[in-house]
Design an enzyme around this catalytic site. Structure first.
Site, mmCIF file in Angstrom:
data_model
loop_
_atom_site.group_PDB
_atom_site.id
_atom_site.type_symbol
_atom_site.label_atom_id
_atom_site.label_comp_id
_atom_site.label_asym_id
_atom_site.label_seq_id
_atom_site.Cartn_x
_atom_site.Cartn_y
_atom_site.Cartn_z
ATOM 1 N NE ARG A 70 20.928 10.915 114.004
ATOM 2 C CZ ARG A 70 20.252 10.241 114.789
ATOM 3 N NH1 ARG A 70 18.856 10.727 114.807
ATOM 4 N NH2 ARG A 70 20.313 8.906 115.041
ATOM 5 N NE ARG A 100 22.297 18.073 120.108
ATOM 6 C CZ ARG A 100 22.703 17.731 118.848
ATOM 7 N NH1 ARG A 100 23.651 17.016 119.096
ATOM 8 N NH2 ARG A 100 22.078 17.999 117.803
ATOM 9 C CB ILE A 101 23.587 11.364 125.346
ATOM 10 C CG1 ILE A 101 22.495 10.440 125.035
ATOM 11 C CG2 ILE A 101 24.388 10.744 126.564
ATOM 12 C CD1 ILE A 101 23.108 9.225 124.205
ATOM 13 C CG ASN A 116 15.805 13.762 131.319
ATOM 14 O OD1 ASN A 116 15.463 14.739 130.796
ATOM 15 N ND2 ASN A 116 15.684 12.610 130.946
ATOM 16 C CG HIS A 118 11.775 8.740 130.753
ATOM 17 N ND1 HIS A 118 12.753 8.841 129.534
ATOM 18 C CD2 HIS A 118 11.222 7.522 130.731
ATOM 19 C CE1 HIS A 118 12.241 7.641 128.771
ATOM 20 N NE2 HIS A 118 11.543 6.729 129.593
ATOM 21 C CB VAL A 153 20.168 6.849 128.086
ATOM 22 C CG1 VAL A 153 18.890 7.465 127.772
ATOM 23 C CG2 VAL A 153 21.157 7.587 126.974
ATOM 24 C CG ASP A 154 16.143 7.946 130.018
ATOM 25 O OD1 ASP A 154 16.193 9.102 130.320
ATOM 26 O OD2 ASP A 154 15.597 7.559 128.916
HETATM 27 C C1 GRF Z 1 8.431 15.031 127.619
HETATM 28 O O1 GRF Z 1 7.465 14.070 127.386
HETATM 29 C C2 GRF Z 1 9.478 14.615 128.353
HETATM 30 O O2 GRF Z 1 9.131 13.653 129.358
HETATM 31 C C3 GRF Z 1 10.726 14.123 127.429
HETATM 32 O O3 GRF Z 1 10.431 14.897 126.286
HETATM 33 C C4 GRF Z 1 9.067 15.395 126.236
HETATM 34 C C5 GRF Z 1 9.519 16.985 126.122
HETATM 35 O O4 GRF Z 1 8.202 17.692 126.061
HETATM 36 N N1 GRF Z 1 11.617 13.914 127.799
HETATM 37 P P1 GRF Z 1 8.140 19.103 126.125
HETATM 38 O O5 GRF Z 1 9.111 19.567 125.074
HETATM 39 O O6 GRF Z 1 8.518 19.789 127.560
HETATM 40 O O7 GRF Z 1 6.640 19.668 125.811
#
Ligand code: GRF
Length: 211
Positions: A70, A100-101, A116, A118, A153-154
């Site tokens: 998942r 997904r990771i 990425n 965030h 993660v992040d």
């Molecule tokens: C964004 O808030 C992003 O920071 C996070 O997931 C969301 C994706 O939004 N990782 P979208 O699909 O780009 O509209």
């Protein structure tokens, strides 16, 4: 180590990996990414809105199975995604709401070349529901972070951040909306800087030489 200044005329092929709405994908396609071109979208969700956005923007879009888990890839499936990215000559991978990771072959093959976005000022509020986490905690300033992806993660090296003030009457929706506006600006900016080769890599610290 100073990364080579990239040839200003050469196009750098970028893939976006996304699972849902695709607003960051759209912003990257329409934004100023310098000599970076969003040339491929791959999703793990065959019903994702991002597929429709890619088709409207004329960007090649593929659904690929992520495997039976998942929140991570199956080993075979991650290798298939990685192989496809390599076969398409992708040089930079941008995660934009990929649920997904990444841990296996993709990270090995593209280490230092996966970004990425965030919706918080990392290292505060990693993981899911970052905007709600910020509201629940009561911070007065939050924002968004573009960072390189590492095995956790992040947690990868931070490339760029934008701050957003929290208002007294903010809800998760209103705050998320203002953060999202900054995400769209930040992601294109980070990609443009990456593609222009101005970043110097000093471990955790991504520095910028002059553009
Ligand atoms: C964004 O808030 C992003 O920071 C996070 O997931 C969301 C994706 O939004 N990782 P979208 O699909 O780009 O509209």
């Amino acid at each position: 180590m100073i990364l080579d200044k990239r040839d200003k005329d050469s196009i750098l092929r970028i893939a976006v990996l996304a699972s849902g709405r695709g607003s960051n994908f759209e912003a990257l396609c329409n934004g100023d990414t310098g000599n970076g071109r969003i040339s491929l979208l791959i999703t793990d969700n065959d019903e994702a809105d991002v597929l429709r956005k890619a088709s409207a923007l004329g960007v090649e879009a593929l659904y690929m199975s992520p495997g039976r888990f998942r929140t991570k890839f199956g080993e075979t499936e991650e290798s298939e995604w990685t192989r496809l990215l390599m076969d398409r000559g992708i040089e930079l991978v941008c995660l934009a709401g990929l649920m997904r990771i990444i841990k296996g072959s993709m990270l090995e093959e593209f280490r230092g070349r996966i970004m990425n976005i965030h919706p918080s000022l990392l290292p505060s509020f990693p993981g899911l529901h970052a905007q709600k986490q910020a509201l629940d905690y009561g911070v007065r300033i939050t924002g968004c972070t573009v960072h390189y992806v590492d095995a956790d993660v992040d947690t990868g090296p931070i490339i760029l951040q934008k701050a957003v003030y929290v208002k007294d009457d903010d809800t998760v929706e209103t705050l998320s909306g203002r953060i999202l506006q900054q995400e769209h600006i930040a992601y294109s900016e980070a990609v443009r800087l990456y593609c222009s080769g101005v970043f110097t890599d000093s471990g955790r610290y991504i520095l910028k030489t002059e553009e």
